[in-house]
Motif scaffolding. Structure first.
Motif, mmCIF file in Angstrom:
data_model
loop_
_atom_site.group_PDB
_atom_site.id
_atom_site.type_symbol
_atom_site.label_atom_id
_atom_site.label_comp_id
_atom_site.label_asym_id
_atom_site.label_seq_id
_atom_site.Cartn_x
_atom_site.Cartn_y
_atom_site.Cartn_z
ATOM 1 N N PHE A 111 0.850 -1.200 0.000
ATOM 2 C CA PHE A 111 0.000 0.000 0.000
ATOM 3 C C PHE A 111 0.886 1.250 0.000
ATOM 4 O O PHE A 111 2.073 1.186 0.269
ATOM 5 C CB PHE A 111 -1.002 0.005 1.165
ATOM 6 C CG PHE A 111 -0.393 -0.015 2.546
ATOM 7 C CD1 PHE A 111 -0.122 -1.207 3.190
ATOM 8 C CD2 PHE A 111 -0.111 1.177 3.212
ATOM 9 C CE1 PHE A 111 0.430 -1.229 4.469
ATOM 10 C CE2 PHE A 111 0.431 1.178 4.482
ATOM 11 C CZ PHE A 111 0.709 -0.043 5.099
ATOM 12 N N GLY A 112 0.231 2.357 -0.390
ATOM 13 C CA GLY A 112 0.966 3.628 -0.469
ATOM 14 C C GLY A 112 1.543 3.874 -1.854
ATOM 15 O O GLY A 112 2.281 4.844 -2.054
ATOM 16 N N GLU A 113 1.177 3.013 -2.813
ATOM 17 C CA GLU A 113 1.756 3.137 -4.147
ATOM 18 C C GLU A 113 1.184 4.323 -4.929
ATOM 19 O O GLU A 113 1.845 4.848 -5.828
ATOM 20 C CB GLU A 113 1.573 1.825 -4.945
ATOM 21 C CG GLU A 113 0.186 1.524 -5.488
ATOM 22 C CD GLU A 113 -0.831 1.175 -4.414
ATOM 23 O OE1 GLU A 113 -0.443 1.001 -3.256
ATOM 24 O OE2 GLU A 113 -2.029 1.099 -4.757
ATOM 25 N N LEU A 114 -0.039 4.759 -4.586
ATOM 26 C CA LEU A 114 -0.669 5.823 -5.385
ATOM 27 C C LEU A 114 0.087 7.145 -5.250
ATOM 28 O O LEU A 114 0.491 7.741 -6.252
ATOM 29 C CB LEU A 114 -2.150 5.981 -4.997
ATOM 30 C CG LEU A 114 -3.021 4.749 -5.265
ATOM 31 C CD1 LEU A 114 -4.473 5.050 -4.918
ATOM 32 C CD2 LEU A 114 -2.920 4.317 -6.724
ATOM 33 N N PRO A 142 -2.089 13.963 -2.555
ATOM 34 C CA PRO A 142 -2.308 13.565 -1.141
ATOM 35 C C PRO A 142 -2.761 12.107 -1.051
ATOM 36 O O PRO A 142 -3.377 11.583 -1.991
ATOM 37 C CB PRO A 142 -3.421 14.512 -0.680
ATOM 38 C CG PRO A 142 -3.327 15.688 -1.589
ATOM 39 C CD PRO A 142 -2.846 15.175 -2.903
ATOM 40 N N ARG A 143 -2.480 11.465 0.063
ATOM 41 C CA ARG A 143 -2.875 10.067 0.285
ATOM 42 C C ARG A 143 -4.388 9.922 0.112
ATOM 43 O O ARG A 143 -5.160 10.713 0.666
ATOM 44 C CB ARG A 143 -2.492 9.627 1.697
ATOM 45 C CG ARG A 143 -0.985 9.633 1.975
ATOM 46 C CD ARG A 143 -0.265 8.584 1.188
ATOM 47 N NE ARG A 143 1.077 8.333 1.727
ATOM 48 C CZ ARG A 143 1.925 7.475 1.180
ATOM 49 N NH1 ARG A 143 1.605 6.822 0.075
ATOM 50 N NH2 ARG A 143 3.115 7.282 1.712
ATOM 51 N N SER A 144 -4.796 8.883 -0.637
ATOM 52 C CA SER A 144 -6.211 8.699 -0.991
ATOM 53 C C SER A 144 -7.037 8.123 0.153
ATOM 54 O O SER A 144 -8.269 8.148 0.101
ATOM 55 C CB SER A 144 -6.305 7.762 -2.198
ATOM 56 O OG SER A 144 -5.769 6.494 -1.849
ATOM 57 N N ALA A 145 -6.393 7.563 1.156
ATOM 58 C CA ALA A 145 -7.102 6.920 2.259
ATOM 59 C C ALA A 145 -6.156 6.855 3.455
ATOM 60 O O ALA A 145 -4.946 7.060 3.303
ATOM 61 C CB ALA A 145 -7.525 5.504 1.848
HETATM 62 P P1 CMP Z 1 -1.992 6.160 -1.272
HETATM 63 O O1 CMP Z 1 -3.080 6.984 -1.874
HETATM 64 O O2 CMP Z 1 -0.599 6.556 -1.501
HETATM 65 O O3 CMP Z 1 -2.233 6.047 0.312
HETATM 66 C C1 CMP Z 1 -3.372 5.326 0.775
HETATM 67 C C2 CMP Z 1 -3.272 3.926 0.207
HETATM 68 O O4 CMP Z 1 -4.358 3.066 0.506
HETATM 69 C C3 CMP Z 1 -3.307 3.991 -1.334
HETATM 70 O O5 CMP Z 1 -2.147 4.636 -1.788
HETATM 71 C C4 CMP Z 1 -3.483 2.536 -1.665
HETATM 72 O O6 CMP Z 1 -2.274 1.831 -1.547
HETATM 73 C C5 CMP Z 1 -4.424 2.100 -0.552
HETATM 74 N N1 CMP Z 1 -5.818 2.077 -1.029
HETATM 75 C C6 CMP Z 1 -6.622 3.134 -1.291
HETATM 76 N N2 CMP Z 1 -7.835 2.699 -1.707
HETATM 77 C C7 CMP Z 1 -7.801 1.357 -1.700
HETATM 78 C C8 CMP Z 1 -8.730 0.321 -2.007
HETATM 79 N N3 CMP Z 1 -9.967 0.592 -2.406
HETATM 80 N N4 CMP Z 1 -8.319 -0.974 -1.900
HETATM 81 C C9 CMP Z 1 -7.078 -1.273 -1.476
HETATM 82 N N5 CMP Z 1 -6.157 -0.336 -1.159
HETATM 83 C C10 CMP Z 1 -6.503 0.947 -1.266
#
Ligand code: CMP
Length: 140
Positions: free
Chosen positions: A79-82, A89-92
């Motif tokens: 995780f954290g690849e986005l 910014p981090r999506s979640a």
């Molecule tokens: P990032 O946006 O860098 O940080 C939050 C991470 O949560 C995001 O990268 C993904 O790796 C993970 N993530 C976000 N949404 C989902 C999802 N629907 N399913 C699995 N992983 C998620």
């Protein structure tokens, strides 16, 4: 403290790195650091900037978006690849649900590795496709 051999075995089990040889894995092992999270610890906070990629070595984490649990990730998940691939910014948020051991890799090392080894971006694309499919299935 893990030995390089233990780290290489661990990395070999991660899909992104499964096609890499021992020498590449040993090089990656030197770039990563281990982090421990306790149950309830926030590893990533939605909306913040970040440049670290995480792999779950042991334990479980929940991905939480706008207060809702959208996924649970466990051993060998990434995780954290986005934010790493596209500096937004981090999506979640990502929160440990139990004692969790993580392997952390910084953006520069990861980008250099992707440039040197085409197997790695292919693995990243696979992970992204799988998550896009799961998101589409949940909407159906
Ligand atoms: P990032 O946006 O860098 O940080 C939050 C991470 O949560 C995001 O990268 C993904 O790796 C993970 N993530 C976000 N949404 C989902 C999802 N629907 N399913 C699995 N992983 C998620």
């Amino acid at each position: 403290m893990m030995t390089t051999v233990e780290m290489v075995l661990l990395l070999k089990g991660i899909e992104l790195f499964a096609d890499l040889g021992g020498e590449d894995l040993a090089a990656i092992a030197l770039m990563t650091r281990i982090e421990e999270a306790a149950a309830g610890d926030t590893i990533i906070r939605e909306g913040e900037l970040g440049d670290t990629l995480y792999f779950v070595v042991e334990g479980t984490v929940q991905v939480i978006k706008a207060g809702q649990v959208v996924a649970e990730l466990r051993e060998r998940d990434v995780f954290g690849e986005l934010a790493l691939l596209d500096p937004e910014p981090r999506s979640a948020s990502v929160v440990a649900t139990e004692e969790t051991t993580l392997l952390c890799l910084g953006r520069d090392d990861f980008v250099n590795m992707m440039a040197a080894r085409p197997e790695v971006p292919l693995g990243v694309i696979k992970t992204l496709v799988r998550r896009a499919r799961a998101a589409l299935d949940n909407r159906a």
